[in-house]
Design a protein around this motif. Structure first.
Motif, PDB file in Angstrom:
ATOM      1  N   MET A  19       0.824  -1.198   0.000  1.00  0.00           N
ATOM      2  CA  MET A  19       0.000   0.000   0.000  1.00  0.00           C
ATOM      3  C   MET A  19       0.863   1.255   0.000  1.00  0.00           C
ATOM      4  N   ARG A  20       0.249   2.357  -0.409  1.00  0.00           N
ATOM      5  CA  ARG A  20       0.926   3.647  -0.317  1.00  0.00           C
ATOM      6  C   ARG A  20       0.777   4.152   1.112  1.00  0.00           C
ATOM      7  N   HIS A  21       1.864   4.684   1.659  1.00  0.00           N
ATOM      8  CA  HIS A  21       1.826   5.241   3.015  1.00  0.00           C
ATOM      9  C   HIS A  21       0.897   6.449   3.014  1.00  0.00           C
ATOM     10  N   PRO A  22      -0.038   6.531   3.961  1.00  0.00           N
ATOM     11  CA  PRO A  22      -0.992   7.646   3.959  1.00  0.00           C
ATOM     12  C   PRO A  22      -0.361   9.034   4.086  1.00  0.00           C
ATOM     13  N   PHE A  23       0.801   9.135   4.735  1.00  0.00           N
ATOM     14  CA  PHE A  23       1.433  10.443   4.908  1.00  0.00           C
ATOM     15  C   PHE A  23       2.480  10.734   3.840  1.00  0.00           C
ATOM     16  N   ARG A  24       3.028   9.685   3.224  1.00  0.00           N
ATOM     17  CA  ARG A  24       4.028   9.821   2.150  1.00  0.00           C
ATOM     18  C   ARG A  24       3.606   8.902   1.021  1.00  0.00           C
ATOM     19  N   GLN A  25       2.772   9.383   0.154  1.00  0.00           N
ATOM     20  CA  GLN A  25       2.158   8.526  -0.840  1.00  0.00           C
ATOM     21  C   GLN A  25       3.121   8.055  -1.925  1.00  0.00           C
ATOM     22  N   ASP A  26       4.341   8.579  -1.944  1.00  0.00           N
ATOM     23  CA  ASP A  26       5.352   8.063  -2.866  1.00  0.00           C
ATOM     24  C   ASP A  26       6.067   6.842  -2.283  1.00  0.00           C
ATOM     25  N   LEU A  27       5.777   6.497  -1.029  1.00  0.00           N
ATOM     26  CA  LEU A  27       6.416   5.391  -0.330  1.00  0.00           C
ATOM     27  C   LEU A  27       5.470   4.199  -0.271  1.00  0.00           C
ATOM     28  N   LEU A  28       5.927   3.034  -0.747  1.00  0.00           N
ATOM     29  CA  LEU A  28       5.148   1.807  -0.641  1.00  0.00           C
ATOM     30  C   LEU A  28       5.563   1.059   0.613  1.00  0.00           C
ATOM     31  N   ILE A  29       4.576   0.546   1.353  1.00  0.00           N
ATOM     32  CA  ILE A  29       4.850  -0.234   2.558  1.00  0.00           C
ATOM     33  C   ILE A  29       4.059  -1.535   2.484  1.00  0.00           C
ATOM     34  N   VAL A  30       4.479  -2.513   3.266  1.00  0.00           N
ATOM     35  CA  VAL A  30       3.829  -3.817   3.303  1.00  0.00           C
ATOM     36  C   VAL A  30       3.280  -4.027   4.703  1.00  0.00           C
ATOM     37  N   LYS A  31       1.980  -4.299   4.781  1.00  0.00           N
ATOM     38  CA  LYS A  31       1.305  -4.510   6.061  1.00  0.00           C
ATOM     39  C   LYS A  31       0.301  -5.637   5.922  1.00  0.00           C
ATOM     40  N   ARG A  32      -0.233  -6.103   7.047  1.00  0.00           N
ATOM     41  CA  ARG A  32      -1.271  -7.117   7.043  1.00  0.00           C
ATOM     42  C   ARG A  32      -2.625  -6.438   7.235  1.00  0.00           C
ATOM     43  N   ALA A  33      -3.574  -6.727   6.350  1.00  0.00           N
ATOM     44  CA  ALA A  33      -4.930  -6.205   6.476  1.00  0.00           C
ATOM     45  C   ALA A  33      -5.618  -6.969   7.607  1.00  0.00           C
ATOM     46  N   VAL A  34      -6.094  -6.245   8.599  1.00  0.00           N
ATOM     47  CA  VAL A  34      -6.697  -6.890   9.759  1.00  0.00           C
ATOM     48  C   VAL A  34      -8.215  -6.959   9.614  1.00  0.00           C
ATOM     49  N   GLU A  35      -8.840  -5.812   9.325  1.00  0.00           N
ATOM     50  CA  GLU A  35     -10.297  -5.786   9.189  1.00  0.00           C
ATOM     51  C   GLU A  35     -10.747  -4.540   8.453  1.00  0.00           C
ATOM     52  N   ARG A  36     -11.979  -4.618   7.932  1.00  0.00           N
ATOM     53  CA  ARG A  36     -12.602  -3.447   7.303  1.00  0.00           C
ATOM     54  C   ARG A  36     -13.181  -2.574   8.388  1.00  0.00           C
ATOM     55  N   ARG A  37     -12.968  -1.278   8.241  1.00  0.00           N
ATOM     56  CA  ARG A  37     -13.561  -0.297   9.152  1.00  0.00           C
ATOM     57  C   ARG A  37     -14.097   0.843   8.317  1.00  0.00           C
ATOM     58  N   ALA A  38     -14.811   1.744   8.966  1.00  0.00           N
ATOM     59  CA  ALA A  38     -15.262   2.939   8.257  1.00  0.00           C
ATOM     60  C   ALA A  38     -14.028   3.678   7.745  1.00  0.00           C
ATOM     61  N   GLY A  39     -13.997   3.954   6.473  1.00  0.00           N
ATOM     62  CA  GLY A  39     -12.859   4.673   5.899  1.00  0.00           C
ATOM     63  C   GLY A  39     -11.826   3.777   5.251  1.00  0.00           C
ATOM     64  N   TRP A  75      -8.045  -1.509   8.244  1.00  0.00           N
ATOM     65  CA  TRP A  75      -7.186  -1.390   9.418  1.00  0.00           C
ATOM     66  C   TRP A  75      -6.018  -2.337   9.154  1.00  0.00           C
ATOM     67  N   VAL A  76      -4.808  -1.801   9.098  1.00  0.00           N
ATOM     68  CA  VAL A  76      -3.629  -2.603   8.775  1.00  0.00           C
ATOM     69  C   VAL A  76      -2.643  -2.554   9.926  1.00  0.00           C
ATOM     70  N   MET A  77      -1.917  -3.652  10.094  1.00  0.00           N
ATOM     71  CA  MET A  77      -0.890  -3.713  11.137  1.00  0.00           C
ATOM     72  C   MET A  77       0.300  -4.496  10.622  1.00  0.00           C
ATOM     73  N   ASN A 105       4.203   1.786  12.924  1.00  0.00           N
ATOM     74  CA  ASN A 105       4.046   2.408  11.612  1.00  0.00           C
ATOM     75  C   ASN A 105       2.927   1.688  10.864  1.00  0.00           C
ATOM     76  N   ASP A 106       1.720   1.775  11.438  1.00  0.00           N
ATOM     77  CA  ASP A 106       0.562   1.096  10.873  1.00  0.00           C
ATOM     78  C   ASP A 106      -0.689   1.881  11.262  1.00  0.00           C
ATOM     79  N   SER A 107      -1.841   1.258  11.253  1.00  0.00           N
ATOM     80  CA  SER A 107      -3.096   1.971  11.515  1.00  0.00           C
ATOM     81  C   SER A 107      -3.184   2.536  12.922  1.00  0.00           C
ATOM     82  N   ARG A 108      -2.382   2.040  13.840  1.00  0.00           N
ATOM     83  CA  ARG A 108      -2.361   2.655  15.174  1.00  0.00           C
ATOM     84  C   ARG A 108      -1.830   4.076  15.092  1.00  0.00           C
ATOM     85  N   GLU A 109      -1.012   4.343  14.078  1.00  0.00           N
ATOM     86  CA  GLU A 109      -0.446   5.683  13.873  1.00  0.00           C
ATOM     87  C   GLU A 109      -1.296   6.515  12.916  1.00  0.00           C
ATOM     88  N   PHE A 110      -1.751   5.921  11.793  1.00  0.00           N
ATOM     89  CA  PHE A 110      -2.416   6.721  10.764  1.00  0.00           C
ATOM     90  C   PHE A 110      -3.866   6.351  10.503  1.00  0.00           C
TER      91      PHE A 110
END
Length: 123
Positions: A27-47, A50-52, A60-65
């Protein structure tokens, strides 16, 4: 928890694939969209999703952004490819060990994936 990916690992990804809880995503990092990161999709939420990360000490995951919008999810990881052992580790045992674990699916299958998702939600 042992990380799913190690430095030097490569991913085979599927662009536009349906993402399910437990999938590893690029995925693209929400704060630096030119940066690709790899995370685990945990669940669907509003918006969005939720990745961790698999390392609970790094936030550096949904707990932060927060939840990640669907349009930021670029691809779903399908396989992990480990690099071959270095030139100094070319023994038959090292090569057999590498061959046995060089290509692995990154999705946690079956009930293990569901329990992982539940454990991550509980934190």
């Amino acid at each position: 928890m042992v990380p799913t990916l190690n430095p030097g690992d490569q991913l085979v990804v599927r662009y536009g694939a349906v993402v399910r809880p437990g999938d590893v995503v690029v995925m693209r990092h929400p704060f630096r969209q030119d940066l690709l990161i790899v995370k685990r999709a945990v669940e669907r939420r509003a918006g969005g999703w939720w990745v961790m990360g698999d390392n609970p000490l790094v936030e550096n995951d949904s707990r932060e952004f927060g939840a990640v919008p669907d349009e930021f999810v670029v691809a779903r990881a399908w396989l992990r490819l480990r690099p071959p052992p270095g030139a100094g580790q070319r023994s038959a045992g090292a090569l057999l060990s590498w061959a046995a674990s060089a290509v692995r699916p990154v999705r946690v299958a079956g009930s293990a994936g569901r329990s992982l998702s539940r454990r991550l939600r509980a934190r």
